[in-house]
Design a protein around this motif. Structure first.
Motif, PDB file in Angstrom:
ATOM      1  N   ASP A  44      12.034  16.058   6.540  1.00 43.74           N
ATOM      2  CA  ASP A  44      12.624  15.097   7.467  1.00 43.74           C
ATOM      3  C   ASP A  44      11.725  13.874   7.642  1.00 43.74           C
ATOM      4  O   ASP A  44      12.195  12.729   7.652  1.00 43.74           O
ATOM      5  CB  ASP A  44      12.864  15.752   8.835  1.00 43.74           C
ATOM      6  CG  ASP A  44      14.032  16.737   8.768  1.00 43.74           C
ATOM      7  OD1 ASP A  44      14.818  16.620   7.804  1.00 43.74           O
ATOM      8  OD2 ASP A  44      14.131  17.620   9.645  1.00 43.74           O
ATOM      9  N   ALA A  45      10.442  14.159   7.790  1.00 45.87           N
ATOM     10  CA  ALA A  45       9.486  13.051   7.969  1.00 45.87           C
ATOM     11  C   ALA A  45       9.456  12.161   6.728  1.00 45.87           C
ATOM     12  O   ALA A  45       9.411  10.922   6.838  1.00 45.87           O
ATOM     13  CB  ALA A  45       8.095  13.610   8.252  1.00 45.87           C
ATOM     14  N   ILE A  46       9.535  12.782   5.573  1.00 46.90           N
ATOM     15  CA  ILE A  46       9.506  12.001   4.319  1.00 46.90           C
ATOM     16  C   ILE A  46      10.773  11.144   4.213  1.00 46.90           C
ATOM     17  O   ILE A  46      10.685   9.944   3.916  1.00 46.90           O
ATOM     18  CB  ILE A  46       9.400  12.951   3.086  1.00 46.90           C
ATOM     19  CG1 ILE A  46       8.021  13.642   3.082  1.00 46.90           C
ATOM     20  CG2 ILE A  46       9.596  12.174   1.783  1.00 46.90           C
ATOM     21  CD1 ILE A  46       7.892  14.788   2.096  1.00 46.90           C
ATOM     22  N   ILE A  47      11.927  11.744   4.526  1.00 47.55           N
ATOM     23  CA  ILE A  47      13.191  11.000   4.436  1.00 47.55           C
ATOM     24  C   ILE A  47      13.181   9.769   5.357  1.00 47.55           C
ATOM     25  O   ILE A  47      13.616   8.683   4.961  1.00 47.55           O
ATOM     26  CB  ILE A  47      14.383  11.934   4.751  1.00 47.55           C
ATOM     27  CG1 ILE A  47      14.608  12.836   3.531  1.00 47.55           C
ATOM     28  CG2 ILE A  47      15.657  11.145   5.109  1.00 47.55           C
ATOM     29  CD1 ILE A  47      15.621  13.936   3.738  1.00 47.55           C
ATOM     30  N   PRO A  61       0.811  -1.223   0.000  1.00 46.34           N
ATOM     31  CA  PRO A  61       0.000   0.000   0.000  1.00 46.34           C
ATOM     32  C   PRO A  61       0.845   1.276   0.000  1.00 46.34           C
ATOM     33  O   PRO A  61       1.991   1.258   0.459  1.00 46.34           O
ATOM     34  CB  PRO A  61      -0.789  -0.104   1.305  1.00 46.34           C
ATOM     35  CG  PRO A  61       0.043  -0.963   2.178  1.00 46.34           C
ATOM     36  CD  PRO A  61       0.786  -1.909   1.286  1.00 46.34           C
ATOM     37  N   PRO A  62       0.295   2.370  -0.496  1.00 44.28           N
ATOM     38  CA  PRO A  62       1.012   3.645  -0.435  1.00 44.28           C
ATOM     39  C   PRO A  62       1.094   4.106   1.023  1.00 44.28           C
ATOM     40  O   PRO A  62       0.228   3.780   1.841  1.00 44.28           O
ATOM     41  CB  PRO A  62       0.141   4.589  -1.260  1.00 44.28           C
ATOM     42  CG  PRO A  62      -1.218   3.984  -1.245  1.00 44.28           C
ATOM     43  CD  PRO A  62      -1.040   2.506  -1.081  1.00 44.28           C
ATOM     44  N   ILE A  63       2.142   4.842   1.349  1.00 46.40           N
ATOM     45  CA  ILE A  63       2.339   5.323   2.723  1.00 46.40           C
ATOM     46  C   ILE A  63       2.039   6.811   2.768  1.00 46.40           C
ATOM     47  O   ILE A  63       2.574   7.580   1.970  1.00 46.40           O
ATOM     48  CB  ILE A  63       3.798   5.067   3.171  1.00 46.40           C
ATOM     49  CG1 ILE A  63       4.125   3.562   3.094  1.00 46.40           C
ATOM     50  CG2 ILE A  63       4.053   5.611   4.583  1.00 46.40           C
ATOM     51  CD1 ILE A  63       5.598   3.256   3.041  1.00 46.40           C
ATOM     52  N   GLU A  64       1.182   7.208   3.694  1.00 50.17           N
ATOM     53  CA  GLU A  64       0.853   8.635   3.822  1.00 50.17           C
ATOM     54  C   GLU A  64       1.987   9.358   4.557  1.00 50.17           C
ATOM     55  O   GLU A  64       2.522   8.845   5.527  1.00 50.17           O
ATOM     56  CB  GLU A  64      -0.450   8.800   4.599  1.00 50.17           C
ATOM     57  CG  GLU A  64      -1.631   8.307   3.789  1.00 50.17           C
ATOM     58  CD  GLU A  64      -2.828   9.232   3.917  1.00 50.17           C
ATOM     59  OE1 GLU A  64      -2.659  10.392   4.347  1.00 50.17           O
ATOM     60  OE2 GLU A  64      -3.931   8.779   3.571  1.00 50.17           O
ATOM     61  N   ALA A  65       2.331  10.545   4.091  1.00 51.50           N
ATOM     62  CA  ALA A  65       3.417  11.304   4.729  1.00 51.50           C
ATOM     63  C   ALA A  65       3.011  12.754   4.894  1.00 51.50           C
ATOM     64  O   ALA A  65       2.298  13.304   4.055  1.00 51.50           O
ATOM     65  CB  ALA A  65       4.669  11.208   3.871  1.00 51.50           C
ATOM     66  N   PRO A  66       3.471  13.367   5.994  1.00 52.83           N
ATOM     67  CA  PRO A  66       3.223  14.809   6.135  1.00 52.83           C
ATOM     68  C   PRO A  66       4.065  15.577   5.118  1.00 52.83           C
ATOM     69  O   PRO A  66       5.045  15.046   4.596  1.00 52.83           O
ATOM     70  CB  PRO A  66       3.685  15.110   7.569  1.00 52.83           C
ATOM     71  CG  PRO A  66       4.655  14.017   7.892  1.00 52.83           C
ATOM     72  CD  PRO A  66       4.237  12.809   7.112  1.00 52.83           C
ATOM     73  N   ASN A  67       3.710  16.824   4.862  1.00 55.24           N
ATOM     74  CA  ASN A  67       4.443  17.635   3.886  1.00 55.24           C
ATOM     75  C   ASN A  67       5.684  18.226   4.568  1.00 55.24           C
ATOM     76  O   ASN A  67       5.785  19.426   4.776  1.00 55.24           O
ATOM     77  CB  ASN A  67       3.501  18.736   3.358  1.00 55.24           C
ATOM     78  CG  ASN A  67       4.113  19.463   2.174  1.00 55.24           C
ATOM     79  OD1 ASN A  67       5.122  19.033   1.630  1.00 55.24           O
ATOM     80  ND2 ASN A  67       3.507  20.566   1.792  1.00 55.24           N
ATOM     81  N   ASP A  68       6.632  17.295   4.917  1.00 57.76           N
ATOM     82  CA  ASP A  68       7.786  17.711   5.716  1.00 57.76           C
ATOM     83  C   ASP A  68       8.997  16.858   5.308  1.00 57.76           C
ATOM     84  O   ASP A  68       8.929  15.616   5.327  1.00 57.76           O
ATOM     85  CB  ASP A  68       7.454  17.475   7.211  1.00 57.76           C
ATOM     86  CG  ASP A  68       8.665  17.738   8.086  1.00 57.76           C
ATOM     87  OD1 ASP A  68       8.905  18.909   8.417  1.00 57.76           O
ATOM     88  OD2 ASP A  68       9.368  16.747   8.425  1.00 57.76           O
TER      89      ASP A  68
END
Ligand SMILES: [Zn+2]
Length: 448
Positions: A441-444, A432-439
């Motif tokens: 560091d969090a994405i990395i 499944p796709p993973i939800e990420a905040p628009n940030d």
């Protein structure tokens, strides 16, 4: 038919055996209502003395018939003159050795092959049959054609109709519409008629309309379609250096492919072009398992053409009494009254065939596995790998036997099933796709 020609149509019922000229558009024996075969007088056809001779045509691919993966083998389906033959470059398919999928079914490396029929122009194996059926349609002078389908057939019919200038009408039942699959037919310019009723109503109406208006009907009874589908087997052998595999595994729906494959091998053996016939495994979905029930439980066999009709009649009467409707995620094989049943029984006899049924969960897991390690396929195609897993566990198929699974349709044919499987995270290979905040560091942190 007064004088026997190079090719003719013949009733499969040995008690009837009526023969008809190829110029007739019949689809069922007018004398006994049984299925018809395309037959050949091999003494009058110059068939190459060895299969590898067909490969010489790769050198003359600028000839449209040599380019076609169907007509490259034209002496083996010689039912019409070259001038009538329709081609849009079908049959450029790949046989992929797949050791990762082999591991899943506990087979040795180098033994499992996937035949990618989704690489055909309309995205499914149907093009093999349509190039042949449309050549017959052109030969008999048809100007309009029709089919009832909500799946791969409508896409292939619409594509070939526009390529050879026939008007095309696709019949669908309202409320039973798979618009994702119909999108191709609409894009290729076919007229779409929505009938208030189910698929059976639709099929009945399309047959009546074809008789009334003289339209050429492209349904599964068409014996010339199956002639084109024989070439899938020739291409598998071609890719194996003209060797015969030990097993062919194919999904079972209307049973046209299994029928065609059995006919292909039986003819090649008769012609002395192969010295052994592979075994055939036909895989149903458990929600549409007529063949499995009839063959494994009711012990229905070809019996030299004397099929026990009472077993079939009783089975269908029971389906009707229960108001049974088949149900599986593999819509291409969601069929409970397969029209090519008897021809398939013949193929099972010729190829010492076996039949199994697999669940939707097994199909969807196998589909995701094929996608992860191969070119991807639609759900019905993945029934092959799910079925192979059963046959390996039972010890019917050995770990070092050479097996070719026919993947009938492209992965993009049914994107909803793929999206839901992964998004809902309910299968063993869900991704499944993973939800990420628009940030940043969090994405990395999320990247694996
Ligand atoms: Zn007959």
């Amino acid at each position: 038919m007064s004088e026997k020609q190079i090719s003719y149509q013949k009733c499969i019922n040995p008690d009837c055996g009526a023969e008809f000229d190829n110029g007739q558009t019949l689809f069922k024996c007018p004398k006994c209502d049984e299925l018809l075969d395309a037959r050949y007088d091999w003494n009058k056809i110059e068939v190459p003395s060895k299969l590898s001779d067909f490969a010489k045509r790769w050198a003359t691919r600028n000839n449209r018939l040599d380019f076609s993966g169907v007509w490259r083998f034209r002496e083996l389906l010689n039912f019409c003159d070259d001038k009538y033959k329709v081609s849009i470059g079908e049959g450029q398919t790949i046989l992929q050795k797949n050791d990762s999928v082999a591991k899943y079914v506990n087979m040795k490396p180098g033994c499992l092959f996937l035949e990618y029929e989704g690489l055909n122009p309309s995205g499914s194996f149907k093009d093999n049959g349509m190039t042949a059926a449309f050549s017959h349609a052109v030969m008999v002078g048809a100007t309009s054609c029709a089919c009832a389908s909500t799946g791969n057939t409508s896409a292939a019919v619409a594509l070939y109709a526009q390529s050879c200038g026939l008007k095309c009408t696709v019949f669908i039942g309202s409320g039973r519409i798979a618009f994702g699959k119909l999108s191709q037919a609409m894009d290729y310019g076919a007229q779409t008629i929505q009938i208030r009723g189910d698929f059976d109503d639709c099929m009945r109406q399309v047959q009546n309309v074809c008789i009334e208006l003289g339209l050429y009907l492209l349904n599964s009874l068409n014996p010339f379609r199956l002639e084109g589908q024989k070439t899938i087997m020739y291409r598998i052998m071609e890719a194996l250096g003209w060797e015969v595999p030990d097993w062919i595994v194919v999904p079972g729906g209307n049973l046209g492919n299994s029928s065609a494959f059995g006919k292909a091998f039986s003819e090649l053996k008769e012609l002395g072009l192969i010295n052994k016939i592979p075994r055939l495994a036909i895989i149903n979905a458990t929600g549409a398992d007529t063949l499995t029930d009839l063959v494994n439980n009711k012990k229905l066999t070809w019996n030299n053409g004397n099929v026990d009709q009472k077993i079939i009649d009783d089975f269908y009467a029971d389906l009707t009494a229960r108001n049974f409707s088949p149900h599986t995620c593999a819509s291409a094989i969601e069929i409970s009254r397969p029209v090519n049943l008897k021809k398939c029984l013949r193929a099972i006899e010729v190829c010492k065939g076996v039949v199994r049924a697999v669940t939707d969960e097994e199909i969807l897991d196998a589909k995701a596995l094929i996608g992860k390690h191969g070119l991807g396929c639609e759900p019905a195609s993945a029934a092959t790998i799910a079925g192979l897993k059963h046959l390996r566990e039972e010890g019917i198929i050995g770990d070092s036997e050479r097996v070719a699974c026919v993947l009938t349709g492209h992965v993009l044919k049914d994107p909803d099933k793929t999206v839901n499987y992964h998004k809902n995270n309910d299968g063993i290979f869900s991704n499944p796709p993973i939800e990420a905040p628009n940030d940043l560091d969090a994405i990395i942190k999320l990247i694996k």
